[in-house]
Design a protein around this motif. Structure first.
Motif, PDB file in Angstrom:
ATOM      1  N   VAL B 218       0.905  -1.233   0.010  1.00  0.00           N
ATOM      2  CA  VAL B 218       0.033  -0.050  -0.025  1.00  0.00           C
ATOM      3  C   VAL B 218       0.788   1.206   0.014  1.00  0.00           C
ATOM      4  CG1 VAL B 218      -1.971  -0.961   1.275  1.00  0.00           C
ATOM      5  CG2 VAL B 218      -0.169   0.281   2.331  1.00  0.00           C
ATOM      6  N   ILE B 219       0.195   2.357  -0.225  1.00  0.00           N
ATOM      7  CA  ILE B 219       0.905   3.546  -0.148  1.00  0.00           C
ATOM      8  C   ILE B 219       0.195   4.315   1.096  1.00  0.00           C
ATOM      9  CG2 ILE B 219       1.210   5.784  -1.577  1.00  0.00           C
ATOM     10  CD1 ILE B 219       1.531   4.121  -3.886  1.00  0.00           C
ATOM     11  N   MET B 220       1.219   5.166   1.806  1.00  0.00           N
ATOM     12  CA  MET B 220       0.409   5.988   2.652  1.00  0.00           C
ATOM     13  C   MET B 220       0.697   7.447   2.259  1.00  0.00           C
ATOM     14  SD  MET B 220       0.893   6.125   7.011  1.00  0.00           S
ATOM     15  CE  MET B 220       0.221   4.627   7.128  1.00  0.00           C
ATOM     16  N   SER B 221      -0.445   8.075   2.502  1.00  0.00           N
ATOM     17  CA  SER B 221      -0.451   9.546   2.145  1.00  0.00           C
ATOM     18  C   SER B 221      -0.877  10.392   3.303  1.00  0.00           C
ATOM     19  CB  SER B 221      -1.631   9.721   0.943  1.00  0.00           C
ATOM     20  OG  SER B 221      -1.660  11.062   0.735  1.00  0.00           O
ATOM     21  N   GLY B 222      -0.391  11.652   3.407  1.00  0.00           N
ATOM     22  CA  GLY B 222      -0.931  12.395   4.615  1.00  0.00           C
ATOM     23  C   GLY B 222       0.155  13.226   5.149  1.00  0.00           C
ATOM     24  N   VAL B 223       0.344  13.373   6.583  1.00  0.00           N
ATOM     25  CA  VAL B 223       1.115  14.275   7.141  1.00  0.00           C
ATOM     26  C   VAL B 223       2.433  13.456   7.638  1.00  0.00           C
ATOM     27  CG1 VAL B 223       1.684  16.384   8.856  1.00  0.00           C
ATOM     28  CG2 VAL B 223      -0.518  16.352   7.417  1.00  0.00           C
ATOM     29  N   GLN B 297       4.608   2.069  -9.700  1.00  0.00           N
ATOM     30  CA  GLN B 297       5.779   1.413  -9.529  1.00  0.00           C
ATOM     31  C   GLN B 297       5.892   0.499  -8.449  1.00  0.00           C
ATOM     32  OE1 GLN B 297       8.136   4.966  -7.748  1.00  0.00           O
ATOM     33  NE2 GLN B 297       7.578   6.062  -9.624  1.00  0.00           N
ATOM     34  N   SER B 298       5.168   0.626  -7.479  1.00  0.00           N
ATOM     35  CA  SER B 298       5.111  -0.271  -6.221  1.00  0.00           C
ATOM     36  C   SER B 298       4.015  -1.336  -6.483  1.00  0.00           C
ATOM     37  CB  SER B 298       4.932   0.521  -5.022  1.00  0.00           C
ATOM     38  OG  SER B 298       3.528   1.166  -4.914  1.00  0.00           O
ATOM     39  N   ASN B 299       3.418  -1.256  -7.386  1.00  0.00           N
ATOM     40  CA  ASN B 299       2.203  -2.461  -7.403  1.00  0.00           C
ATOM     41  C   ASN B 299       1.269  -2.313  -6.197  1.00  0.00           C
ATOM     42  OD1 ASN B 299       0.884  -4.061  -8.952  1.00  0.00           O
ATOM     43  ND2 ASN B 299       2.385  -5.701  -8.634  1.00  0.00           N
ATOM     44  N   ALA B 300       1.043  -0.982  -5.881  1.00  0.00           N
ATOM     45  CA  ALA B 300       0.393  -1.060  -4.506  1.00  0.00           C
ATOM     46  C   ALA B 300      -1.161  -1.232  -4.874  1.00  0.00           C
ATOM     47  CB  ALA B 300       0.371   0.286  -4.040  1.00  0.00           C
ATOM     48  N   LYS B 301      -1.911  -2.134  -3.969  1.00  0.00           N
ATOM     49  CA  LYS B 301      -3.362  -2.264  -4.152  1.00  0.00           C
ATOM     50  C   LYS B 301      -4.345  -1.195  -3.547  1.00  0.00           C
ATOM     51  CE  LYS B 301      -2.361  -6.531  -6.203  1.00  0.00           C
ATOM     52  NZ  LYS B 301      -1.223  -5.684  -6.805  1.00  0.00           N
ATOM     53  N   GLY B 302      -3.706  -0.487  -2.778  1.00  0.00           N
ATOM     54  CA  GLY B 302      -4.462   0.465  -2.141  1.00  0.00           C
ATOM     55  C   GLY B 302      -3.453   1.880  -1.651  1.00  0.00           C
ATOM     56  N   VAL B 303      -4.274   2.606  -1.082  1.00  0.00           N
ATOM     57  CA  VAL B 303      -3.770   3.895  -0.759  1.00  0.00           C
ATOM     58  C   VAL B 303      -4.642   4.216   0.609  1.00  0.00           C
ATOM     59  CG1 VAL B 303      -3.108   6.217  -0.943  1.00  0.00           C
ATOM     60  CG2 VAL B 303      -2.978   5.020  -2.895  1.00  0.00           C
ATOM     61  N   ILE B 304      -3.496   4.427   1.571  1.00  0.00           N
ATOM     62  CA  ILE B 304      -4.258   4.934   2.906  1.00  0.00           C
ATOM     63  C   ILE B 304      -4.081   6.235   3.043  1.00  0.00           C
ATOM     64  CG2 ILE B 304      -4.007   4.767   5.449  1.00  0.00           C
ATOM     65  CD1 ILE B 304      -3.007   1.701   4.954  1.00  0.00           C
ATOM     66  N   PHE B 305      -5.296   7.018   3.218  1.00  0.00           N
ATOM     67  CA  PHE B 305      -5.013   8.568   3.433  1.00  0.00           C
ATOM     68  C   PHE B 305      -5.147   8.805   4.961  1.00  0.00           C
ATOM     69  CE2 PHE B 305      -6.441   8.379  -1.032  1.00  0.00           C
ATOM     70  CZ  PHE B 305      -5.491   9.270  -1.441  1.00  0.00           C
ATOM     71  N   TYR B 306      -3.954   9.190   5.776  1.00  0.00           N
ATOM     72  CA  TYR B 306      -4.028   9.132   6.937  1.00  0.00           C
ATOM     73  C   TYR B 306      -3.962  10.479   7.304  1.00  0.00           C
ATOM     74  CZ  TYR B 306      -2.597   7.130  11.490  1.00  0.00           C
ATOM     75  OH  TYR B 306      -2.708   6.905  12.897  1.00  0.00           O
ATOM     76  N   MET B 307      -4.995  11.083   7.485  1.00  0.00           N
ATOM     77  CA  MET B 307      -5.215  12.514   7.933  1.00  0.00           C
ATOM     78  C   MET B 307      -4.887  13.050   9.304  1.00  0.00           C
ATOM     79  SD  MET B 307      -5.797  13.954   4.888  1.00  0.00           S
ATOM     80  CE  MET B 307      -4.801  12.849   4.125  1.00  0.00           C
TER      81      MET B 307
END
Ligand code: SF4
Lengths: 437, 359
Positions: B218-223, B297-307
């Protein structure tokens, strides 16, 4: 096609809409207004204000295709756009209108349904709600050809306008105004002048018109005069009794926000000023028994203006100053037709919300003294962080240094769902007691 | 390696460094290093908020609240100054509260960086801002040694190069380290001198090379990744954060190298080449493209928006980002949290459900 739309636009602007409005005025059944005994006679200029703003919104329906349309933030240097004859629409002003007409929350809900957090500025949520649903109390909004934002009032408008740019697939111009932490440096001014100059080719392309320096100077002159006149309008409230209340001024603010740089705004403020001066001469007050004079901090609570107005007037308390209404009179004197770019940079970067909190305190201190303010009502607006962060300290400082009592109302500008009647009543009662003691 | 407080204390006492408290997010740390200052970043001090509530409304985010609390609890006494980059409205006003209202007897500096969409004037201005900051710092710290600056800029690029290697290995599934270990090491850069951070990163790189566990990426987005329990939970579920779009990690650490010889030019070039970020007003399209590239690039299955709750710059972009990801079949999870709060059972359940969806 353009020619026809252009003719239609001009016809409606100069003849059609004024005639239509005169007709609707005449046919409107006049119900006798119930005059509240604590208020003085209503301002006659208010009718003219309604006409001007209604015409402005109605005209937006004919603007698409006839005029380049720009959506503009309230603090952006619109004078530059006027030189290219843009029809300008102000989403913040429209947000206030939705708040006042008590439809703000339902439009916010539309945006929330699309994933926008309830913690975001309600003007932004209302605007996005309108974009997604097409619903607005003014009928229809004109689609933008350009978005024009300045972060001199907040960074929020830029986040919001980026979403609009993505939604409408139109260019966004940002006027980036460095925050005045201590002083605005020469490099800050050069940066802002550079940006204004870089905007010209983009504006020429979007509008299809060449930049006309002479016209630009004329607009600057009109904007400066209108803002100075607005400043004089506010200054009439130094008189005792004050001829209008800040709650009136919240409404009369609309032309200086939305029509700045156009003759109609200047003419309107001249009419209003005459009326107010006349009231001062005759000793006519906005409220009949002005015993205490108050200052308001932050944007209005649009859905509660009338209610709050009554609550304070009943106790002989009149609002005679506000940091908010003052914002459009404060820095515009920097405008100089001989140095239009530099002066725009100065005038727009030194506004209250782009300035440090010392500046804000000093401004409030000055207003307290000049307007004879006895107490302060602080609206802690959940929507507006740049206006609200620092208010608790200002409250403390005003009491410590000037002995001015104050109350904080935790609310919001246009989303009535966060307003707590109970909490507000309790706080106001304590404040009234302190003021009347 | 010593704990954060001990390390900072030692740097001051034994190496004679000046200590600066740095609020988030983008600032030219190389200039501070070159002026014998240890920048100590203030993101999420482990405190309970007591005093800050008298200054800030409940709708202000916990990064700002905790940063102010740190000052009010007297835990910044040892610092020699503060630096506030222009990150958002709340940090902007916090800078003024600290500098104008709290009576803090320490120099406070403000660093304004130009916002996107960039023009030629933005570049000129950024360069001037760097030099202006140096001029102000010199009044307190003495003259800047230009050879030191050159050295520190090169060192900064070296740090970024190793970090990029670490991130690349992670993207390719060739880093064994758990999520918790990865971010524990990366976040040490928030207070370590590059003299210590660089060897730490190299050591970690050498030790952690190897096949990552086989769970979904997964990819983690946020602060920022706080509380750490979220990382541990993902580790337990076997979910690998293959890349991130976190403000305090990849968005400001993966600085592309510059070939400019002049250190100020090099810093300017790097600033404008950094990944898109909300604190620089990058457009929604740039952020969408960046995130989609990371997913690919990372073949991620999901993105976690960690706000972080109440973080406007991040929250405005989320609906567009999630919309574009979902259109392409990438799962998304939105988590709104306060810093330093334990993970609730409900949140853990949501993360587990998300894991099942992407497994
Ligand atoms: S209310 Fe405040 S945050 Fe919202 S647009 Fe106006 S200045 Fe910006």
């Amino acid at each position: 096609m353009y020619l026809i739309k252009n003719l239609q636009y001009h016809f409606m602007k100069d003849l059609g809409l004024p005639a239509l409005m005169r007709f609707s005025q005449r046919t409107k059944k006049r119900r006798p207004k119930k005059l509240d005994t604590c208020f003085g006679p209503p301002l006659t200029s208010t009718g003219r204000l309604k006409e001007i703003m209604t015409r402005h919104y109605l005209l937006s329906r004919y603007a698409e295709g006839a005029r380049p349309v720009a959506w503009v933030t309230s603090g952006a240097p619109v004078e530059l756009l006027r030189a290219f004859e843009f029809y300008t629409f102000y989403p913040e002003n429209h947000g206030a209108l939705c708040g006042a007409q008590k439809v703000g929350s339902e439009l916010c809900e539309v945006a929330e349904g699309k994933g926008y957090s309830q913690d975001l500025c309600s003007y932004a949520r209302i605007d996005l709600g309108v974009c997604f649903s097409g619903r607005t109390p003014v009928g229809k909004l004109p689609k933008p050809d350009l978005l024009f934002a300045s972060n001199n009032i907040c960074q929020t408008v830029v986040y919001w306008y980026k979403v609009l740019a993505y939604h409408w697939k139109v260019p966004l111009i940002l006027f980036d105004t460095p925050y005045n932490f201590k002083d605005i440096a020469d490099s800050d001014i050069s940066y802002m002048v550079g940006q204004l100059e870089e905007m010209i080719p983009v504006l020429e392309e979007v509008s299809g018109k060449e930049f006309n320096y002479q016209r630009f100077q004329d607009v600057i002159r009109l904007a400066k005069e209108a803002s100075l006149t607005w400043g004089e309008v506010l200054a009439t409230m130094k008189a005792r009794p004050a001829p209008m209340t800040i709650f009136d001024a919240f409404g009369h603010l609309a032309p200086i926000v939305s029509l700045r740089g156009l003759p109609v705004a200047l003419n309107y403020y001249r009419v209003l000023l005459n009326e107010l001066n006349d009231r001062v001469k005759k000793g006519i007050g906005a409220i009949t028994d002005e015993r205490k004079r108050l200052m308001w901090d932050n944007i209005a609570i649009w859905y509660k203006v009338r209610d709050l107005s009554n609550r304070f007037a009943e106790r002989g308390m009149n609002f005679v100053a506000a940091t908010y209404t003052n914002a459009w009179a404060e820095t515009i004197s920097y405008l100089d037709i001989n140095h239009p770019f530099e002066s725009l940079a100065k005038a727009y970067s030194l506004v209250i919300l782009n300035n440090n909190l010392n500046h804000r305190f000093e401004l409030m201190e000055r207003l307290v003294k000049e307007y004879g303010v006895d107490g302060l009502v602080i609206h802690s607006a959940r929507s507006c962080k740049p206006y609200s962060v620092g208010q608790y300290d200002i409250k403390r400082l005003l009491m410590d240094r000037l002995g001015v009592p104050s109350v904080v109302i935790e609310a919001d500008i246009a989303d009535s769902r966060v307003f707590s009647e109970e909490q507000t009543r309790t706080r106001l009662e304590a404040f009234f007691e302190a003021m009347e003691a | 390696m010593a704990k954060r407080e001990e390390y900072i204390d030692k740097e001051k006492k034994e190496k004679g460094k000046k200590l600066f408290g740095i609020f988030p997010a983008q600032y030219p740390r190389e200039i501070l290093w070159a002026m014998n200052v240890l920048p100590v970043e203030i993101w999420d001090p482990p405190l309970e908020v007591i005093h800050a509530n008298a200054h800030l409304q409940p709708y202000i985010c916990s990064v700002v609240r905790l940063g102010l609390e740190l000052i009010l609890q007297g835990k910044c006494e040892g610092l020699d100054g503060f630096l506030f980059p222009h990150t958002c409205d709340s940090i902007q006003n916090l800078s003024s509260i600290v500098s104008d209202y709290l009576g803090v007897k320490k120099p406070c500096y403000f660093f304004y960086h130009p916002k996107s969409p960039y023009q030629d004037s933005s570049r000129v201005y950024y360069l001037e801002q760097l030099k202006g900051l140096v001029a102000r710092l010199e009044k307190q710290l003495g003259p800047l040694d230009s050879s030191q600056l050159k050295h520190r800029v090169q060192q900064g690029q070296e740090v970024a190069r190793v970090l990029k290697q670490l991130y690349d290995l992670r993207v390719q599934g060739e880093l064994e380290a758990s999520n918790a270990d990865f971010y524990r090491v990366v976040r040490r850069g928030e207070y370590l001198s590059p003299d210590d951070f660089l060897p730490l990163l190299e050591e970690f790189l050498a030790a952690a090379k190897g096949s990552a566990q086989g769970g979904p990426a997964v990819i983690m987005s946020g602060v920022l990744p706080n509380p750490k329990e979220i990382l541990t939970l993902l580790d337990e579920l076997g979910v690998r954060i293959a890349h991130d779009d976190l403000l305090n990690c990849s968005r400001r650490l993966l600085v592309p190298p510059s070939r400019a010889d002049d250190p100020f030019e090099a810093l300017t070039e790097s600033y404008f080449a950094m990944p898109p970020c909300t604190t620089k007003d990058s457009s929604v399209s740039e952020r969408v493209d960046d995130l989609l590239a990371k997913v690919e690039q990372s073949n991620a299955k999901g993105v976690i928006f960690y706000m972080v709750k109440f973080c406007e710059p991040e929250l405005f972009d989320v609906p567009q980002l999630t919309g574009e990801l979902r259109k392409r079949g990438v799962a998304t999870l939105l988590i709104d949290c306060e810093l330093n709060q334990n993970l609730s059972g409900q949140l853990a359940t949501r993360v587990e459900a998300f894991f099942e969806m992407i497994s």
